[in-house]
Design a protein around this motif. Structure first.
Motif: not given
Length: 64
Positions: A2-26
């Motif tokens: 979890i990191f914080q974007n410039p607005g201070g809101a939390p964002e989830l990132a991949c533990e393996q590669c740091g990507c912030r985009w996830f397939d919510r179906m899988t």
């Protein structure tokens, strides 16, 4: 991760590669295909709830 974007809101990132985009179906990372652990999702939801408590109205986007 979890990191914080410039607005201070939390964002989830991949533990393996740091990507912030996830397939919510899988429940996997779009970049590397790693599964998002349930613990990471729970931790993110807790961080989001704390952010929303500190910033009322932020969860809805624009205020009227």
């Amino acid at each position: 991760m979890i990191f914080q974007n410039p607005g201070g809101a939390p964002e989830l990132a991949c533990e393996q590669c740091g990507c912030r985009w996830f397939d919510r179906m899988t429940n996997t990372c779009y970049e590397c295909g790693a599964e998002v652990p349930a613990e990471a999702v729970a931790e993110f939801l807790e961080a989001l709830a704390r952010f929303n408590e500190r910033h009322p109205g932020a969860e809805g986007g624009q205020e009227s």
